[in-house]
Design a protein around this motif. Sequence first.
Motif, PDB file in Angstrom:
ATOM      1  N   ARG A  12      12.948  10.271   1.843  1.00 38.18           N
ATOM      2  CA  ARG A  12      13.290   8.890   2.228  1.00 38.18           C
ATOM      3  C   ARG A  12      14.586   8.465   1.555  1.00 38.18           C
ATOM      4  O   ARG A  12      15.611   9.116   1.692  1.00 38.18           O
ATOM      5  CB  ARG A  12      12.129   7.956   1.945  1.00 38.18           C
ATOM      6  CG  ARG A  12      10.897   8.276   2.758  1.00 38.18           C
ATOM      7  CD  ARG A  12       9.842   7.243   2.600  1.00 38.18           C
ATOM      8  NE  ARG A  12       8.644   7.621   3.331  1.00 38.18           N
ATOM      9  CZ  ARG A  12       7.564   6.880   3.386  1.00 38.18           C
ATOM     10  NH1 ARG A  12       7.525   5.723   2.772  1.00 38.18           N
ATOM     11  NH2 ARG A  12       6.512   7.279   4.064  1.00 38.18           N
ATOM     12  N   PHE A  45       2.667  12.319  -1.623  1.00 39.68           N
ATOM     13  CA  PHE A  45       2.995  13.658  -1.127  1.00 39.68           C
ATOM     14  C   PHE A  45       2.759  14.707  -2.217  1.00 39.68           C
ATOM     15  O   PHE A  45       2.154  15.749  -1.978  1.00 39.68           O
ATOM     16  CB  PHE A  45       4.443  13.679  -0.642  1.00 39.68           C
ATOM     17  CG  PHE A  45       4.930  15.040  -0.223  1.00 39.68           C
ATOM     18  CD1 PHE A  45       4.365  15.700   0.856  1.00 39.68           C
ATOM     19  CD2 PHE A  45       5.950  15.653  -0.916  1.00 39.68           C
ATOM     20  CE1 PHE A  45       4.820  16.958   1.244  1.00 39.68           C
ATOM     21  CE2 PHE A  45       6.413  16.908  -0.539  1.00 39.68           C
ATOM     22  CZ  PHE A  45       5.838  17.562   0.541  1.00 39.68           C
ATOM     23  N   HIS A  50      -0.298  12.638   1.244  1.00 40.47           N
ATOM     24  CA  HIS A  50       0.650  12.255   2.297  1.00 40.47           C
ATOM     25  C   HIS A  50       1.220  13.526   2.907  1.00 40.47           C
ATOM     26  O   HIS A  50       1.647  14.430   2.190  1.00 40.47           O
ATOM     27  CB  HIS A  50       1.784  11.410   1.702  1.00 40.47           C
ATOM     28  CG  HIS A  50       2.849  11.036   2.685  1.00 40.47           C
ATOM     29  ND1 HIS A  50       2.684  10.034   3.610  1.00 40.47           N
ATOM     30  CD2 HIS A  50       4.094  11.549   2.891  1.00 40.47           C
ATOM     31  CE1 HIS A  50       3.798   9.944   4.341  1.00 40.47           C
ATOM     32  NE2 HIS A  50       4.656  10.854   3.914  1.00 40.47           N
ATOM     33  N   ARG A  51       1.202  13.595   4.214  1.00 39.29           N
ATOM     34  CA  ARG A  51       1.758  14.757   4.913  1.00 39.29           C
ATOM     35  C   ARG A  51       3.209  14.441   5.293  1.00 39.29           C
ATOM     36  O   ARG A  51       3.488  13.413   5.892  1.00 39.29           O
ATOM     37  CB  ARG A  51       0.922  15.053   6.148  1.00 39.29           C
ATOM     38  CG  ARG A  51       1.296  16.330   6.813  1.00 39.29           C
ATOM     39  CD  ARG A  51       0.368  16.618   7.982  1.00 39.29           C
ATOM     40  NE  ARG A  51       0.558  17.986   8.367  1.00 39.29           N
ATOM     41  CZ  ARG A  51      -0.324  18.947   8.183  1.00 39.29           C
ATOM     42  NH1 ARG A  51      -1.476  18.667   7.637  1.00 39.29           N
ATOM     43  NH2 ARG A  51      -0.067  20.170   8.552  1.00 39.29           N
ATOM     44  N   LEU A  52       4.129  15.323   4.938  1.00 38.70           N
ATOM     45  CA  LEU A  52       5.549  15.121   5.194  1.00 38.70           C
ATOM     46  C   LEU A  52       5.821  15.083   6.693  1.00 38.70           C
ATOM     47  O   LEU A  52       5.351  15.936   7.441  1.00 38.70           O
ATOM     48  CB  LEU A  52       6.351  16.252   4.545  1.00 38.70           C
ATOM     49  CG  LEU A  52       7.863  16.119   4.584  1.00 38.70           C
ATOM     50  CD1 LEU A  52       8.309  14.969   3.698  1.00 38.70           C
ATOM     51  CD2 LEU A  52       8.517  17.406   4.128  1.00 38.70           C
ATOM     52  N   THR A  53       6.583  14.077   7.122  1.00 44.01           N
ATOM     53  CA  THR A  53       7.011  13.964   8.518  1.00 44.01           C
ATOM     54  C   THR A  53       8.541  13.990   8.551  1.00 44.01           C
ATOM     55  O   THR A  53       9.199  13.858   7.515  1.00 44.01           O
ATOM     56  CB  THR A  53       6.511  12.661   9.167  1.00 44.01           C
ATOM     57  OG1 THR A  53       7.148  11.552   8.517  1.00 44.01           O
ATOM     58  CG2 THR A  53       4.998  12.528   9.075  1.00 44.01           C
ATOM     59  N   GLU A  54       9.083  14.133   9.731  1.00 43.36           N
ATOM     60  CA  GLU A  54      10.543  14.144   9.877  1.00 43.36           C
ATOM     61  C   GLU A  54      11.150  12.829   9.378  1.00 43.36           C
ATOM     62  O   GLU A  54      12.246  12.818   8.815  1.00 43.36           O
ATOM     63  CB  GLU A  54      10.916  14.402  11.338  1.00 43.36           C
ATOM     64  CG  GLU A  54      12.371  14.681  11.562  1.00 43.36           C
ATOM     65  CD  GLU A  54      12.899  15.950  10.880  1.00 43.36           C
ATOM     66  OE1 GLU A  54      14.124  16.022  10.675  1.00 43.36           O
ATOM     67  OE2 GLU A  54      12.110  16.854  10.550  1.00 43.36           O
ATOM     68  N   GLU A  55      10.444  11.729   9.541  1.00 43.34           N
ATOM     69  CA  GLU A  55      10.950  10.421   9.096  1.00 43.34           C
ATOM     70  C   GLU A  55      11.036  10.313   7.576  1.00 43.34           C
ATOM     71  O   GLU A  55      11.705   9.434   7.052  1.00 43.34           O
ATOM     72  CB  GLU A  55      10.084   9.284   9.649  1.00 43.34           C
ATOM     73  CG  GLU A  55      10.258   9.049  11.133  1.00 43.34           C
ATOM     74  CD  GLU A  55       9.522  10.089  11.984  1.00 43.34           C
ATOM     75  OE1 GLU A  55       8.438  10.554  11.575  1.00 43.34           O
ATOM     76  OE2 GLU A  55      10.043  10.456  13.043  1.00 43.34           O
ATOM     77  N   ASP A  56      10.326  11.180   6.871  1.00 45.99           N
ATOM     78  CA  ASP A  56      10.381  11.165   5.402  1.00 45.99           C
ATOM     79  C   ASP A  56      11.636  11.842   4.867  1.00 45.99           C
ATOM     80  O   ASP A  56      11.978  11.683   3.700  1.00 45.99           O
ATOM     81  CB  ASP A  56       9.160  11.891   4.806  1.00 45.99           C
ATOM     82  CG  ASP A  56       7.871  11.128   5.006  1.00 45.99           C
ATOM     83  OD1 ASP A  56       7.889   9.882   4.944  1.00 45.99           O
ATOM     84  OD2 ASP A  56       6.838  11.784   5.228  1.00 45.99           O
ATOM     85  N   ARG A  57      12.329  12.594   5.692  1.00 45.89           N
ATOM     86  CA  ARG A  57      13.502  13.337   5.244  1.00 45.89           C
ATOM     87  C   ARG A  57      14.736  12.430   5.232  1.00 45.89           C
ATOM     88  O   ARG A  57      14.999  11.692   6.168  1.00 45.89           O
ATOM     89  CB  ARG A  57      13.727  14.548   6.144  1.00 45.89           C
ATOM     90  CG  ARG A  57      12.550  15.523   6.092  1.00 45.89           C
ATOM     91  CD  ARG A  57      12.641  16.584   7.141  1.00 45.89           C
ATOM     92  NE  ARG A  57      13.447  17.730   6.757  1.00 45.89           N
ATOM     93  CZ  ARG A  57      13.060  18.660   5.892  1.00 45.89           C
ATOM     94  NH1 ARG A  57      11.905  18.563   5.296  1.00 45.89           N
ATOM     95  NH2 ARG A  57      13.833  19.674   5.624  1.00 45.89           N
ATOM     96  N   ARG A  69      19.181  14.822   9.490  1.00 39.95           N
ATOM     97  CA  ARG A  69      18.256  14.846   8.353  1.00 39.95           C
ATOM     98  C   ARG A  69      18.636  15.990   7.412  1.00 39.95           C
ATOM     99  O   ARG A  69      19.199  16.992   7.829  1.00 39.95           O
ATOM    100  CB  ARG A  69      16.824  15.040   8.831  1.00 39.95           C
ATOM    101  CG  ARG A  69      16.323  13.977   9.783  1.00 39.95           C
ATOM    102  CD  ARG A  69      15.962  12.725   9.070  1.00 39.95           C
ATOM    103  NE  ARG A  69      15.407  11.756  10.039  1.00 39.95           N
ATOM    104  CZ  ARG A  69      14.801  10.656   9.694  1.00 39.95           C
ATOM    105  NH1 ARG A  69      14.650  10.349   8.428  1.00 39.95           N
ATOM    106  NH2 ARG A  69      14.344   9.834  10.600  1.00 39.95           N
ATOM    107  N   THR A  73      13.660  19.006   1.471  1.00 39.18           N
ATOM    108  CA  THR A  73      12.950  17.858   0.914  1.00 39.18           C
ATOM    109  C   THR A  73      11.903  18.389  -0.041  1.00 39.18           C
ATOM    110  O   THR A  73      11.125  19.272   0.320  1.00 39.18           O
ATOM    111  CB  THR A  73      12.270  17.036   2.026  1.00 39.18           C
ATOM    112  OG1 THR A  73      13.272  16.541   2.916  1.00 39.18           O
ATOM    113  CG2 THR A  73      11.489  15.860   1.462  1.00 39.18           C
TER     114      THR A  73
END
Length: 90
Positions: A12, A45, A50-57, A69, A73
């Motif tokens: 993030r 995480f 918490h499972r990492l998603t593309e929005e977390d990058r 992105r 990460t």
Amino acid sequence: MHLIRFSACGFRSLTHVQDIPVSSPTILAGRNDGAKSAVLAALAFLLGEHRLTEEDRTYQQDEGVKGQRCAETWVEGVFRLERPHPRRAP
């Protein structure tokens, strides 16, 4: 086992932060959009909640790659393992 500090990269708004201390108690304070929620999500995480998603990058800021992105990460923690207290006879 106790978490004593952690670091994050590309998570993030945490582009690259190192050695964030964790103690008892730990207080997160700051202005709006100051990364408090990002710190909590990074901890979730790290602890498998918490499972990492593309929005977390994190978005890259360098010329030629803006809007993309980051490629990496990670969140890592330093834990202290405490010995169990010996049992006392009743």
